[in-house]
Design a protein around this motif. Structure first.
Motif, PDB file in Angstrom:
ATOM      1  N   SER A 200      71.606 123.511  17.754  1.00 43.96           N
ATOM      2  CA  SER A 200      70.947 123.296  19.049  1.00 43.96           C
ATOM      3  C   SER A 200      70.235 121.953  19.009  1.00 43.96           C
ATOM      4  N   ASP A 201      69.806 121.475  20.186  1.00 42.52           N
ATOM      5  CA  ASP A 201      69.108 120.194  20.191  1.00 42.52           C
ATOM      6  C   ASP A 201      67.599 120.365  20.300  1.00 42.52           C
ATOM      7  N   ALA A 202      67.129 121.623  20.305  1.00 45.21           N
ATOM      8  CA  ALA A 202      65.692 121.874  20.382  1.00 45.21           C
ATOM      9  C   ALA A 202      65.390 123.302  19.928  1.00 45.21           C
ATOM     10  N   ILE A 203      64.108 123.542  19.652  1.00 44.84           N
ATOM     11  CA  ILE A 203      63.625 124.881  19.336  1.00 44.84           C
ATOM     12  C   ILE A 203      62.450 125.164  20.264  1.00 44.84           C
ATOM     13  N   ILE A 204      62.460 126.334  20.901  1.00 45.69           N
ATOM     14  CA  ILE A 204      61.359 126.727  21.772  1.00 45.69           C
ATOM     15  C   ILE A 204      60.712 127.986  21.214  1.00 45.69           C
TER      16      ILE A 204
ATOM     17  N   ASN B 105      62.370 107.068  21.042  1.00 48.22           N
ATOM     18  CA  ASN B 105      61.008 107.114  20.508  1.00 48.22           C
ATOM     19  C   ASN B 105      60.789 108.272  19.546  1.00 48.22           C
ATOM     20  N   ALA B 106      61.846 109.076  19.273  1.00 51.14           N
ATOM     21  CA  ALA B 106      61.754 110.093  18.217  1.00 51.14           C
ATOM     22  C   ALA B 106      61.669 109.436  16.850  1.00 51.14           C
TER      23      ALA B 106
ATOM     24  N   HIS C 222      68.177 109.560  16.695  1.00 49.39           N
ATOM     25  CA  HIS C 222      67.510 110.244  17.812  1.00 49.39           C
ATOM     26  C   HIS C 222      67.281 111.699  17.445  1.00 49.39           C
ATOM     27  N   GLY C 223      66.509 112.403  18.260  1.00 48.04           N
ATOM     28  CA  GLY C 223      66.107 113.771  17.951  1.00 48.04           C
ATOM     29  C   GLY C 223      67.236 114.769  17.916  1.00 48.04           C
ATOM     30  N   GLY C 224      68.392 114.441  18.503  1.00 45.36           N
ATOM     31  CA  GLY C 224      69.498 115.389  18.566  1.00 45.36           C
ATOM     32  C   GLY C 224      70.441 115.347  17.390  1.00 45.36           C
ATOM     33  N   LEU C 225      70.202 114.445  16.447  1.00 46.16           N
ATOM     34  CA  LEU C 225      71.093 114.339  15.290  1.00 46.16           C
ATOM     35  C   LEU C 225      70.824 115.458  14.285  1.00 46.16           C
ATOM     36  N   PRO C 226      71.862 115.951  13.620  1.00 42.80           N
ATOM     37  CA  PRO C 226      71.641 116.899  12.525  1.00 42.80           C
ATOM     38  C   PRO C 226      70.774 116.257  11.444  1.00 42.80           C
TER      39      PRO C 226
END
Length: 634
Positions: A494-498, A284-285, A257-261
């Motif tokens: 982090s789990d995302a970048i903005i 769906n990532a 998933h998208g949150g994995l390193p």
């Protein structure tokens, strides 16, 4: 086309083109604007990569998917083809350096997001490049009726003014007739050549199975089909939990998933790609750019968000042409649960404005500032701080991303800050003793000249590109420098970048995009209703329902989906099945799942036969929820 075929064989190791790749490539080489609708697995990238290699100059590839851009560039580089992506988080100086490389370094492919075209200085630099082709991937994003509308796509047509003789190639894997028309009009394609491949997959059986014991059903499916499989779930928590449950059942499984390193993603992916694990449980990532031909089964554990996603995800099965299965598991409460979640996730104007303002406050961005600033972001932390519902907030951020106000990259990241503790002469001595690290360390020193004076943020992706290595190796070297006492190091996960693409002006920033919000909600509602129709209607062939959704009307029943099989069995096999069930129960009481496995039949036919036997009082249910032969009491 002999040259194109030679490149295909030499670079991609394929002996022949898929239909209609060859015709698309010829159209582009002939200089035509071209529209290509190729369902997932149709090989869209080859359609612009081969013409790009056959022509002098550089191909611009415009794509909204940062992860896919990165994947494409890495794949091309592995083939010794020079490619660059203007991915998120790059400073203006870094972008200038990359564009200089494109102009003077004989690069063949430049990938960039449509949002980059909103910066005049970038367009000015692009005008200096010897562009031979402009490929627009995910072209449905240009239509307000597409499932991922992005207003930034509307700016792409302006490139026609600067490159009037350069052909446009619009590519998409999912577009209705209405969306196709929008693509042609909004890109201002001139007399485009159209190429459409049918969405029909003759080797793929679409099964919708109603069951409240999904785990038991998965066990049955994986036992019957022990080849490579994907199970899609809707959230990260389910990834971990379901993978553990499947392992407990005795199958090899991993998750994605998208949150994995990045390291864990790469490790889990390799385990599955090399068939060291049978199953990968994923959100769906997972899937963009993945071409594993031997996937036998794709299972959806929950209702998909829309039929576009479902078709693409299901289509990752059977790319080698062998018989394969897409299985959608539907519990008795799934539809009502999905309705409640859908309604709870709908965003309105006031909520959207509130999220945007709070997002600026969260990062302490002052009014009139923020443009180009990038931050590591934890969604749960943000929602907890402001008591926002997570799913609704996630949808609001995605909407802001599609409108180009922010770039919301929903993936795990490591924000690296470092500062050299030793003087430069000591670092030179360290390099002399660690020659394998020399290229990376000197690249860092050349890129960040003030790193001896102040703590400096490091773009590890950029360093990896410049040093011609992987990001994993860059991080390894940085950590070894820390262990040796050469640097102080901070790594923030982090789990995302903005990234903020607009200056903060609150209502003045948000108001221009509100007109798209109503349209966005209407499209989402139509998509959701289409999913409910797909799972509830058990009279029309599943393949036909999907094809009709994509405006393919004149199609026959597939004969292999769950609806078609049920029709066949209802017409011919129910009397035989009743006899088999009765014979089995004379020997031993059994649950419906046990009968399904024992008799090797589908659940819908079994339920129909069991109901007939119950109605006639031939069988009954005992206290262990087992079917048994009915015995009259004297």
């Amino acid at each position: 086309m002999s040259q194109a075929l030679q490149i295909l064989r030499k670079v991609w190791k394929h002996n022949s083109f898929r239909e209609p790749q060859e015709a698309i490539i010829q159209s582009v080489i002939d200089g035509n604007d071209t529209f290509a609708l190729l369902p997932t697995g149709g090989g869209k990238s080859v359609c612009y990569q081969i013409p790009g290699l056959l022509s002098d100059g550089i191909t611009l590839v415009i794509s909204p998917l940062i992860a896919l851009m990165k994947d494409q560039v890495e794949n091309l580089q592995k083939k010794d083809i020079k490619a660059i992506a203007l991915s998120g988080g790059l400073s203006q100086d870094e972008i200038i350096t990359l564009l200089d490389n494109c102009q003077f370094g004989n690069y063949k492919f430049l990938y960039l997001s449509p949002e980059r075209l909103q910066h005049e200085w970038i367009v000015e630099r692009l005008k200096q490049l010897p562009v031979n082709l402009i490929a627009i991937d995910e072209a449905h994003c240009i239509s307000q009726w597409g499932h991922d509308f992005r207003p930034a796509y509307l700016k792409i047509k302006n490139l026609k003014q600067h490159f009037p003789k350069v052909p446009f190639l619009a590519l998409t894997a999912s577009a209705t007739e209405r969306v196709q028309q929008d693509i042609v009009e909004n890109l201002e394609l001139e007399h485009p050549k159209f190429f459409k491949k049918s969405f029909y997959r003759e080797n793929l059986a679409y099964h919708t199975i109603k069951t409240d014991d999904k785990l038991s059903k998965i066990k049955q499916i994986l036992t019957k089909n022990p080849q490579s499989s994907i199970i899609y779930v809707r959230n990260r928590k389910s990834c971990h939990e379901l993978a553990r449950q499947i392992q407990y059942l005795g199958f090899t499984a991993t998750f994605f998933h998208g949150g994995l390193p990045a390291k864990e993603k790469e490790k889990n992916m390799e385990l599955w790609m090399q068939n060291k694990t049978q199953v990968i449980v994923a959100t769906n990532a997972f899937g963009m750019g993945i071409d594993k031909p031997d996937v036998k089964t794709v299972i959806h554990y929950q209702l998909p968000e829309n039929l576009e996603n479902y078709y693409q995800e299901a289509g990752r099965a059977g790319r080698d042409g062998s018989k394969s299965f897409s299985v959608l598991l539907v519990g008795s409460s799934d539809t009502e649960t999905a309705k409640k979640l859908f309604e709870a996730a709908q965003i309105d104007k006031s909520f959207l404005k509130d999220v945007y303002k709070k997002l600026n406050s969260f990062f302490q961005i002052a009014y009139g500032e923020g443009f180009g600033q990038e931050f590591s972001f934890n969604l749960n932390q943000f929602c907890t701080h402001y008591t926002f519902p997570v799913l609704k907030t996630f949808n609001a951020l995605q909407f802001l991303d599609r409108q180009g106000i922010i770039t919301f990259l929903n993936k795990s990241s490591e924000k690296v800050k470092m500062f050299f503790l030793l003087p430069s002469k000591e670092i030179i001595r360290y390099i002399s003793l660690h020659r394998d690290q020399e290229e990376i360390i000197t690249t860092i020193l050349r890129t960040y000249s003030g790193i001896f004076e102040v703590e400096t943020g490091i773009n590890t992706t950029l360093i990896a590109k410049k040093a011609k290595t992987s990001e994993t190796i860059v991080l390894k070297v940085i950590h070894e420098l820390e262990k040796a006492g050469c640097v102080s190091l901070q790594v923030h996960n982090s789990d995302a970048i903005i990234t903020f693409n607009e200056t903060r002006e609150d209502d003045l920033t948000i108001n221009p995009v509100l007109k798209f919000l109503e349209q966005y909600n209407e499209v989402k509602k139509q998509q959701f209703d289409s999913v409910l129709y797909y799972v509830s209607d058990q009279k029309i062939c599943n393949s036909k329902k999907l094809l009709n959704y994509f405006d393919e009307k004149e199609v026959n029943d597939c004969g292999i989906c769950s609806v078609c099989l049920q029709k066949k069995q209802s017409e011919t096999n129910i009397p035989v099945l009743i006899t088999e069930i009765h014979s089995a129960l004379l020997k031993k009481a059994a649950t419906s799942e046990e009968l399904e496995q024992q008799l090797n039949i589908d659940s819908s036919s079994l339920i129909q036969a069991l109901q007939l036997l119950l109605d006639q009082n031939y069988i009954t249910l005992n206290s262990q929820n087992q079917y048994t032969i009915f015995k009259w009491k004297n």
